[in-house]
Design a protein around this motif. Sequence first.
Motif, PDB file in Angstrom:
ATOM      1  N   ARG A  19      -7.090  17.087 -22.866  1.00 54.88           N
ATOM      2  CA  ARG A  19      -6.204  18.148 -22.145  1.00 54.88           C
ATOM      3  C   ARG A  19      -5.917  19.845 -22.786  1.00 54.88           C
ATOM      4  N   SER A  47      -0.065  23.649 -15.996  1.00 51.61           N
ATOM      5  CA  SER A  47       0.823  23.474 -15.190  1.00 51.61           C
ATOM      6  C   SER A  47       0.645  23.202 -13.681  1.00 51.61           C
ATOM      7  N   LEU A  89      -6.036  15.934 -10.302  1.00 50.21           N
ATOM      8  CA  LEU A  89      -5.675  17.016 -11.291  1.00 50.21           C
ATOM      9  C   LEU A  89      -5.571  16.345 -13.163  1.00 50.21           C
ATOM     10  N   LEU A  93      -4.289  18.093 -16.083  1.00 52.17           N
ATOM     11  CA  LEU A  93      -2.567  18.597 -15.731  1.00 52.17           C
ATOM     12  C   LEU A  93      -1.547  17.816 -17.027  1.00 52.17           C
ATOM     13  N   SER A 273      -1.214  28.582 -14.083  1.00 49.82           N
ATOM     14  CA  SER A 273       0.033  27.434 -12.947  1.00 49.82           C
ATOM     15  C   SER A 273      -0.235  28.301 -11.870  1.00 49.82           C
TER      16      SER A 273
END
Length: 340
Positions: A19, A47, A89, A93, A273
């Motif tokens: 991440r 996000s 994802l 994420l 995002s």
Amino acid sequence: MTGKLTDTLNLLSKLTWRRLGNMGRVAGSYVLSKWTKKARHWGSPISISFEPTTSCNLRCPECPSGLRSFTRPTGMLPDDLFKNTLDQLHQNLLYLIFYFQGEPYLHPRFLELVKYAARKKIYTATSTNAHYLTDENARKTVESGLDRLIISIDGTTQETYQAYRVGGSLEKVLEGTHNLMKWKKQLKSKTPFVVFQFLVVRPNEHQVKDIKQLAKELEVDGVWFKTAQIYNYTQGSPLIPTIDYYSRYQNNGDGSYQIKNKLLNHCWRMWHSCVITWDGLVVPCCFDKDADYRMGDLKKEAFHSLWRGAHYTTFRQAVLQSRSQVEMCKNCTEGTKVWG
């Protein structure tokens, strides 16, 4: 302060090397795009916001759900759509918001969806009007693993509260908050981080101090103040606060108003995002209430094919060239947030 620190440490605990690497790629592509004025994107979303439902029990002004003014259909997020997308994802994420329009607790399996995301070590948050935080739901909320719960409470008396939260009951909000804090204590849980969000409008601006005191009495973890988005603001509105600090609009002195913040030709949101509606439409931002700027449909294609596809690239390029020409950007709150 203890609650904020605990919440921050909880968020950091969700980080993995993968991440972190993704965050670096996304940030790098954003900086390079700003510098060269040419849109490019590396990585996956940091996000996302998922919309559990567009349904709502209240009728708040300036809210498409409350006004029942959507042109898009109302419905509930299917479990398989949510899970399939999250499976694509989750490794990159970090943050998942269970909210766009509507009241999340009206979705009959909302907390099961939260559990699914929590098991993947994703930081989860939602926003609610707190009318459905019964004793049972409050316990299930704590047990679900939800990391943050924002409670919309826009008044400390029923008269003031219902001026914006039309059809709402302040008593239910307070009861729901009490239930939640009780179960946090009984289950000895550090989550969810519970926040009162106070949308400052002219009818409630005199209760800014009162909401801080009420939050202290109920032992919630914090109070956030939010500026109100007014759709037809140019000639003023009875909802625009008289306290300039809490308004995102500037009085020009002649009866007209303009938005305070400058629309710079870039936007971090477009890179890190996105929002996914209950029926699988991917839109670039929470300001696109009616999903006018549709980047793709997850019922027809995989997420990554549209995330870095030609349509999304063209949209990001439009933001870099002239953000003021993008309709949904014209009433943007970036740069006008306030804190308690």
